[in-house]
Design a protein around this motif. Structure first.
Motif, mmCIF file in Angstrom:
data_model
loop_
_atom_site.group_PDB
_atom_site.id
_atom_site.type_symbol
_atom_site.label_atom_id
_atom_site.label_comp_id
_atom_site.label_asym_id
_atom_site.label_seq_id
_atom_site.Cartn_x
_atom_site.Cartn_y
_atom_site.Cartn_z
ATOM 1 N N PRO A 74 -64.536 -142.369 -26.973
ATOM 2 C CA PRO A 74 -65.806 -142.036 -26.319
ATOM 3 C C PRO A 74 -66.810 -143.185 -26.410
ATOM 4 C CG PRO A 74 -65.734 -141.063 -28.495
ATOM 5 C CD PRO A 74 -64.380 -141.694 -28.262
ATOM 6 N N VAL A 75 -67.594 -143.351 -25.372
ATOM 7 C CA VAL A 75 -68.675 -144.337 -25.348
ATOM 8 C C VAL A 75 -69.936 -143.603 -24.887
ATOM 9 C CG1 VAL A 75 -69.525 -146.488 -24.346
ATOM 10 C CG2 VAL A 75 -67.086 -146.217 -24.830
ATOM 11 N N VAL A 76 -70.945 -143.576 -25.743
ATOM 12 C CA VAL A 76 -72.167 -142.816 -25.495
ATOM 13 C C VAL A 76 -73.208 -143.654 -24.772
ATOM 14 C CG1 VAL A 76 -74.091 -141.610 -26.619
ATOM 15 C CG2 VAL A 76 -71.794 -141.391 -27.528
ATOM 16 N N SER A 77 -73.889 -143.022 -23.817
ATOM 17 C CA SER A 77 -75.045 -143.649 -23.172
ATOM 18 C C SER A 77 -76.007 -142.552 -22.741
ATOM 19 C CB SER A 77 -74.619 -144.509 -21.977
ATOM 20 O OG SER A 77 -74.026 -143.713 -20.984
ATOM 21 N N PHE A 78 -77.242 -142.939 -22.486
ATOM 22 C CA PHE A 78 -78.255 -142.004 -22.017
ATOM 23 C C PHE A 78 -78.668 -142.428 -20.614
ATOM 24 C CE2 PHE A 78 -78.762 -142.012 -26.649
ATOM 25 C CZ PHE A 78 -78.616 -140.664 -26.906
ATOM 26 N N ASN A 79 -78.966 -141.443 -19.757
ATOM 27 C CA ASN A 79 -79.451 -141.794 -18.427
ATOM 28 C C ASN A 79 -80.903 -141.375 -18.272
ATOM 29 O OD1 ASN A 79 -79.474 -139.036 -17.758
ATOM 30 N ND2 ASN A 79 -77.508 -139.132 -16.734
ATOM 31 N N LYS A 80 -81.488 -141.705 -17.144
ATOM 32 C CA LYS A 80 -82.913 -141.451 -16.930
ATOM 33 C C LYS A 80 -83.220 -139.986 -16.653
ATOM 34 C CE LYS A 80 -83.656 -146.064 -15.189
ATOM 35 N NZ LYS A 80 -84.476 -146.849 -15.979
ATOM 36 N N GLU A 81 -82.218 -139.157 -16.468
ATOM 37 C CA GLU A 81 -82.438 -137.734 -16.188
ATOM 38 C C GLU A 81 -82.381 -136.894 -17.457
ATOM 39 O OE1 GLU A 81 -79.119 -137.887 -13.781
ATOM 40 O OE2 GLU A 81 -80.159 -139.204 -12.404
ATOM 41 N N ASP A 82 -82.646 -137.498 -18.612
ATOM 42 C CA ASP A 82 -82.600 -136.804 -19.903
ATOM 43 C C ASP A 82 -81.239 -136.170 -20.164
ATOM 44 O OD1 ASP A 82 -85.164 -137.496 -20.606
ATOM 45 O OD2 ASP A 82 -86.049 -135.702 -19.712
ATOM 46 N N GLU A 85 -74.449 -139.220 -21.445
ATOM 47 C CA GLU A 85 -73.193 -139.475 -20.753
ATOM 48 C C GLU A 85 -72.184 -139.980 -21.769
ATOM 49 O OE1 GLU A 85 -74.006 -142.217 -17.593
ATOM 50 O OE2 GLU A 85 -75.066 -140.704 -16.407
ATOM 51 N N ILE A 86 -70.981 -139.477 -21.671
ATOM 52 C CA ILE A 86 -69.914 -139.908 -22.557
ATOM 53 C C ILE A 86 -68.774 -140.424 -21.679
ATOM 54 C CG2 ILE A 86 -68.292 -139.232 -24.365
ATOM 55 C CD1 ILE A 86 -70.230 -136.935 -25.060
ATOM 56 N N GLY A 87 -68.554 -141.721 -21.765
ATOM 57 C CA GLY A 87 -67.409 -142.312 -21.078
ATOM 58 C C GLY A 87 -66.193 -142.120 -21.971
ATOM 59 N N ILE A 88 -65.134 -141.578 -21.416
ATOM 60 C CA ILE A 88 -63.932 -141.324 -22.216
ATOM 61 C C ILE A 88 -62.691 -141.763 -21.453
ATOM 62 C CG2 ILE A 88 -64.820 -139.389 -23.572
ATOM 63 C CD1 ILE A 88 -63.505 -137.497 -21.624
ATOM 64 N N GLN A 89 -61.675 -142.023 -22.227
ATOM 65 C CA GLN A 89 -60.368 -142.285 -21.655
ATOM 66 C C GLN A 89 -59.611 -140.962 -21.673
ATOM 67 O OE1 GLN A 89 -57.967 -145.039 -23.864
ATOM 68 N NE2 GLN A 89 -56.793 -145.613 -22.058
ATOM 69 N N VAL A 90 -59.040 -140.586 -20.540
ATOM 70 C CA VAL A 90 -58.304 -139.328 -20.418
ATOM 71 C C VAL A 90 -56.828 -139.666 -20.248
ATOM 72 C CG1 VAL A 90 -58.022 -137.203 -19.094
ATOM 73 C CG2 VAL A 90 -60.279 -138.250 -19.293
ATOM 74 N N LYS A 91 -56.013 -139.061 -21.108
ATOM 75 C CA LYS A 91 -54.568 -139.257 -21.012
ATOM 76 C C LYS A 91 -53.897 -137.917 -20.762
ATOM 77 C CE LYS A 91 -54.011 -143.354 -23.839
ATOM 78 N NZ LYS A 91 -53.335 -143.972 -24.982
ATOM 79 N N GLY A 92 -53.012 -137.894 -19.780
ATOM 80 C CA GLY A 92 -52.198 -136.715 -19.510
ATOM 81 C C GLY A 92 -50.780 -136.984 -19.957
ATOM 82 N N LEU A 93 -50.209 -136.059 -20.736
ATOM 83 C CA LEU A 93 -48.848 -136.223 -21.244
ATOM 84 C C LEU A 93 -48.019 -134.985 -20.909
ATOM 85 C CD1 LEU A 93 -51.002 -137.281 -23.690
ATOM 86 C CD2 LEU A 93 -48.866 -138.220 -24.456
#
Length: 162
Positions: A74-82, A85-93
């Protein structure tokens, strides 16, 4: 004698008015100073603190029969709309064999749980999804499934605990 009776009725009224005046003064002072809700306070938590907590709580897995979906890195960030956001890598197995790897951005609001003293993600939804090597007819299905899993799993993961 009449004067004494009047005096005995007037004294309690004076003390009640004095108490009421003191209460109104304190209440007015609180409003003037900007404190409108006693017991409320602002907690400032930096992005790197939330990132550190989430790093320890991921990867997250959802398994059903031989199918598994993992949310990792996960990579955390905040946006201007309060929102957070969490950027994540999704793996399907399937049967522990990777068949899909993609990146997603999950956005949602933050809610404080007073009973658990935790900040949680509410109403998570897929804001962005990078899909390579996936036929166009399956893109919306993958997006809906990632959104469904994010709504089921992410609100239960504390972002930060006091």
């Amino acid at each position: 004698m009449i004067e004494k009776k009047c005096h005995s009725y007037v004294e309690p009224l004076r003390s009640q008015f004095a108490l009421l005046g003191a209460i109104l003064f304190i209440f007015g002072s609180l409003i003037a100073s900007g404190c409108t809700a006693p017991g409320r306070f602002v907690v400032k938590v930096h992005k790197h603190e939330i990132q550190k907590k989430l790093d320890g709580r991921f990867p997250v897995r959802k398994t059903k029969l031989v199918f598994e979906v993992r949310f990792e890195n996960p990579v955390v960030s905040f946006n201007k709309e309060d929102q957070i956001e969490i950027g994540i890598q999704v793996k399907g197995l399937v049967a522990k064999i990777p068949i899909l790897t993609t990146s997603a951005v999950i956005a949602g609001k933050i809610r404080y749980d007073t009973a658990r003293h935790e900040f949680l993600l509410t109403d998570p939804h897929v804001k962005g999804l990078e899909l390579a090597n996936v036929p166009d007819r399956h893109v919306e299905q993958v997006r809906a499934e990632v959104d469904r899993i994010a709504n089921r799993i992410l609100p239960a993961i504390p972002l930060y605990r006091l």
